[in-house]
Design a protein around this motif. Structure first.
Motif, mmCIF file in Angstrom:
data_model
loop_
_atom_site.group_PDB
_atom_site.id
_atom_site.type_symbol
_atom_site.label_atom_id
_atom_site.label_comp_id
_atom_site.label_asym_id
_atom_site.label_seq_id
_atom_site.Cartn_x
_atom_site.Cartn_y
_atom_site.Cartn_z
ATOM 1 N N THR A 149 -45.904 -35.777 -12.222
ATOM 2 C CA THR A 149 -46.476 -37.167 -13.412
ATOM 3 C C THR A 149 -46.356 -36.697 -14.353
ATOM 4 O OG1 THR A 149 -48.848 -37.258 -11.462
ATOM 5 C CG2 THR A 149 -47.803 -38.124 -14.100
ATOM 6 N N SER A 150 -45.118 -37.997 -14.971
ATOM 7 C CA SER A 150 -44.271 -37.769 -16.235
ATOM 8 C C SER A 150 -44.850 -38.584 -17.077
ATOM 9 C CB SER A 150 -43.083 -37.863 -15.939
ATOM 10 O OG SER A 150 -42.531 -39.394 -15.933
ATOM 11 N N GLU A 151 -44.604 -39.227 -18.552
ATOM 12 C CA GLU A 151 -44.831 -39.526 -19.777
ATOM 13 C C GLU A 151 -44.648 -41.398 -19.165
ATOM 14 O OE1 GLU A 151 -43.467 -37.391 -20.010
ATOM 15 O OE2 GLU A 151 -43.940 -35.770 -21.402
ATOM 16 N N ALA A 152 -43.674 -41.406 -17.775
ATOM 17 C CA ALA A 152 -43.173 -42.457 -17.441
ATOM 18 C C ALA A 152 -43.852 -43.314 -16.516
ATOM 19 C CB ALA A 152 -41.944 -42.376 -17.081
ATOM 20 N N THR A 153 -44.832 -42.593 -16.069
ATOM 21 C CA THR A 153 -45.759 -43.212 -14.849
ATOM 22 C C THR A 153 -47.524 -43.075 -15.526
ATOM 23 O OG1 THR A 153 -45.847 -41.815 -13.614
ATOM 24 C CG2 THR A 153 -44.330 -43.718 -13.189
ATOM 25 N N GLU A 200 -53.244 -31.341 -24.383
ATOM 26 C CA GLU A 200 -53.707 -31.833 -23.914
ATOM 27 C C GLU A 200 -54.364 -31.599 -22.350
ATOM 28 O OE1 GLU A 200 -52.087 -35.541 -24.108
ATOM 29 O OE2 GLU A 200 -50.185 -35.164 -22.567
ATOM 30 N N ARG A 201 -54.768 -31.469 -21.606
ATOM 31 C CA ARG A 201 -55.320 -31.108 -20.348
ATOM 32 C C ARG A 201 -53.961 -31.748 -18.975
ATOM 33 N NH1 ARG A 201 -60.921 -29.882 -17.876
ATOM 34 N NH2 ARG A 201 -60.074 -28.755 -15.885
ATOM 35 N N PRO A 202 -53.236 -31.121 -18.319
ATOM 36 C CA PRO A 202 -52.408 -31.856 -17.901
ATOM 37 C C PRO A 202 -53.166 -32.584 -16.987
ATOM 38 C CG PRO A 202 -51.836 -29.077 -18.340
ATOM 39 C CD PRO A 202 -53.109 -29.788 -18.819
ATOM 40 N N ALA A 203 -51.988 -33.253 -15.627
ATOM 41 C CA ALA A 203 -53.053 -34.244 -15.108
ATOM 42 C C ALA A 203 -52.789 -32.910 -13.683
ATOM 43 C CB ALA A 203 -51.698 -35.372 -14.430
ATOM 44 N N LEU A 246 -50.717 -41.835 -18.601
ATOM 45 C CA LEU A 246 -50.422 -40.823 -20.131
ATOM 46 C C LEU A 246 -50.338 -39.480 -20.463
ATOM 47 C CD1 LEU A 246 -53.069 -43.530 -21.331
ATOM 48 C CD2 LEU A 246 -50.672 -44.134 -22.151
ATOM 49 N N ILE A 247 -50.958 -38.899 -19.391
ATOM 50 C CA ILE A 247 -50.979 -37.486 -18.750
ATOM 51 C C ILE A 247 -50.198 -36.880 -18.296
ATOM 52 C CG2 ILE A 247 -52.940 -35.668 -18.633
ATOM 53 C CD1 ILE A 247 -54.921 -37.779 -19.222
ATOM 54 N N PRO A 248 -49.297 -36.384 -18.690
ATOM 55 C CA PRO A 248 -48.101 -35.275 -18.187
ATOM 56 C C PRO A 248 -48.515 -34.541 -16.831
ATOM 57 C CG PRO A 248 -48.068 -35.077 -20.097
ATOM 58 C CD PRO A 248 -48.944 -36.099 -19.961
ATOM 59 N N GLY A 249 -47.802 -34.100 -16.178
ATOM 60 C CA GLY A 249 -48.022 -33.087 -15.073
ATOM 61 C C GLY A 249 -47.728 -31.599 -15.394
ATOM 62 N N TRP A 250 -48.517 -30.747 -14.403
ATOM 63 C CA TRP A 250 -47.718 -29.706 -14.540
ATOM 64 C C TRP A 250 -46.322 -29.464 -14.541
ATOM 65 C CZ3 TRP A 250 -51.102 -25.651 -16.251
ATOM 66 C CH2 TRP A 250 -52.100 -25.840 -15.996
ATOM 67 N N GLY A 251 -45.977 -30.005 -13.389
ATOM 68 C CA GLY A 251 -43.776 -29.687 -13.515
ATOM 69 C C GLY A 251 -43.463 -31.036 -15.011
ATOM 70 N N THR A 252 -43.995 -31.191 -15.668
ATOM 71 C CA THR A 252 -43.155 -31.835 -16.984
ATOM 72 C C THR A 252 -43.805 -31.197 -18.484
ATOM 73 O OG1 THR A 252 -44.597 -34.213 -16.383
ATOM 74 C CG2 THR A 252 -43.051 -33.721 -15.543
ATOM 75 N N SER A 253 -45.060 -30.477 -18.306
ATOM 76 C CA SER A 253 -45.887 -29.858 -19.633
ATOM 77 C C SER A 253 -46.526 -29.047 -19.880
ATOM 78 C CB SER A 253 -47.505 -30.825 -19.614
ATOM 79 O OG SER A 253 -48.247 -30.590 -18.015
#
Length: 351
Positions: free
Chosen positions: A237-241, A227-230, A243-250
Motif C-alpha cells: 500500500t502506497s501514498e497513491a491509494t 507513523e504506524r504502517p498499514a 494516507l498510511i503507506p504499507g511496510w513495503g514502502t515506508s
C-alpha cells in the motif's frame, strides 16, 4: 442452439446426473416445476460467474481462446445471468425441420422450448447442471469479444466455456472438501501438518499472522517511524491509494537489522506467497529481487471437537537465517469447522 448439440456436449463432459427424470427442482424434474428449476439454474450460473476468476477458468479450460473470451465477456455474462428472464414456449423452429432447446433474445430473455424440455426429462437428461450450463452458454451470446458478436458461430466456444466454468466451480468446492477431510483426520487421531490445511485456510491464517508480526515489530521499533504502517497484509500500500503507506514502502532507510530482517525476510515473503514463508537471507543478499519464497518450519497440533478441530501451529523463524530472531516463536491458535468457518482465537510471539 440445437438441443442435440448441447446435450452431446454435456454428456461427453460427464456432467449429467443419472437420477430419475422426475426428481424435482434439484434434479431432472418435470415441466410443471420449471419456474423453480429456472430460478435455480439462473442463480447458480450467476454465482459461478461471480466466483470463478479468469485464471481459474484458464486452468480448467486449457484453451487460450476460451480464456480470452471469458476475460473479455465475464462481466457481461454475469450481468446477463442476473437479468435473465425465462419465457417458456411450445417450440423454437431452428430450420430444416429442427427445433432448438433455447434461444437468447434481446432484453435478457431466454426462451425455452417446452417440447424439448419434456424430451430431455423423458431421457433423464434434464438436470440442474445441464440447465446451469445452458444458462452459461446462452448468456455468452450477450457478448461481443474483440468487436465480434458471439452469435451461433460461437456455439462451439460457448460449449467449451460452459463446461470449463462448471469444472472450475467444482474445483472451488474441493477446497471445502479438503477442510472436511482435515477435520475427519483429526477426529480419527491422525497426525496432521500445516500443508494438510486447505489453501484458503492457510491464506487467511497467514494474513492475520502477518498483521500481528507487523504490529509486534512496530511496537518494538516505534521510535524509527513517523507513523504506524498499514497492516502487513497490505504490504505494498502506497501514498497513491492510502494516507498510511504499507511496510513495503515506508520502512526507514536507517532501520536496524531486526526491523529490516522481519520486513525483508518474513513479511515480504509471506505477502508474496500468501502462506507462512521466508526469504533465505543468503539467497536474498546474493540475488535481490529474484530469491524464491520458502516455507517456514511449522508444528501443528490439533484436537477434535463436535464437527470441528481446534489447532495450534507453532512457527519457527530460525530457518530465515536471522540470528536476532532465532529465540522468537510465533503461535497461532484457531478453530475450523465442517462448513469452512475459521475462527482465529489467538496469535502470540513467545520471546
Amino acid at each position: 442452439m440445437s438441443r442435440n448439440r448441447f446435450v452431446s456436449l454435456i454428456l461427453a463432459a460427464g456432467l449429467l446426473s443419472s437420477g430419475s427424470g422426475h426428481a424435482g427442482a434439484g434434479g431432472a424434474g418435470n415441466t410443471g416445476d420449471n419456474s423453480i428449476q429456472f430460478a435455480f439454474a439462473k442463480s447458480t450460473a450467476a454465482q459461478i460467474l461471480q466466483s470463478v476468476s479468469v485464471p481459474s477458468l484458464a486452468v480448467a479450460s486449457g484453451r487460450p481462446s476460451v480464456a480470452k473470451f471469458y476475460e473479455n465477456c465475464r462481466d457481461q455474462m454475469y450481468l446477463g445471468a442476473l437479468r435473465t428472464r425465462f419465457e417458456l414456449v411450445d417450440s423454437i423452429p431452428d430450420g430444416a425441420g429442427y427445433h432448438a432447446l433455447a434461444q437468447r433474445l434481446p432484453g435478457g430473455i431466454l426462451r425455452i422450448s417446452r417440447v424439448e424440455m419434456e424430451k430431455l426429462a423423458e431421457m433423464r437428461q434434464l438436470t440442474a447442471p445441464f440447465l446451469t450450463a445452458l444458462v452459461l452458454h446462452e448468456v455468452g451470446h450477450d457478448c461481443a469479444s474483440d468487436g465480434v458478436v458471439a452469435d451461433d458461430r460461437a456455439d462451439a466456444l460457448l460449449n467449451d466455456l460452459s463446461e470449463a466454468l462448471l469444472r472450475a466451480a467444482g474445483n472451488n468446492t474441493l477446497v471445502h472438501l479438503v477442510d472436511v477431510d482435515f477435520i475427519e483426520r483429526v477426529g480419527r487421531g491422525e497426525s496432521v501438518r500445516w500443508i494438510d490445511l486447505s489453501s484458503r485456510v492457510r491464506r487467511e491464517l497467514a494474513r492475520k499472522y502477518a498483521d500481528y508480526v507487523g504490529d509486534w515489530v512496530y511496537l518494538k521499533n516505534r521510535s524509527q517511524f513517523s507513523e504506524r504502517p498499514a497492516p502487513a497484509s497490505q504490504f505494498y500500500t502506497s501514498e497513491a491509494t492510502s494516507l498510511i503507506p504499507g511496510w513495503g514502502t515506508s520502512v526507514p532507510l536507517h532501520a536496524g537489522a531486526q526491523l529490516k530482517g522481519v520486513v525483508d525476510q518474513l513479511l515480504a515473503a509471506t505477502y508474496k506467497s500468501q502462506d507462512l514463508s521466508f526469504y533465505d537471507s543468503s539467497e536474498q543478499s546474493s540475488n535481490p529481487g529474484t530469491a524464491r519464497t520458502k516455507a517456514l518450519p511449522t508444528a501443528l497440533v490439533c484436537r477434535a471437537n463436535d464437527r470441528s478441530a481446534s489447532c495450534r501451529v507453532a512457527v519457527s523463524w530460525a530457518a530465515a537465517g536471522l540470528d536476532s530472531l532465532v529465540s522468537f516463536a510465533p503461535e497461532i491458535h484457531f478453530t475450523i469447522d465442517i462448513f469452512g468457518e475459521l475462527k482465529i482465537e489467538r496469535i502470540r510471539i513467545k520471546e
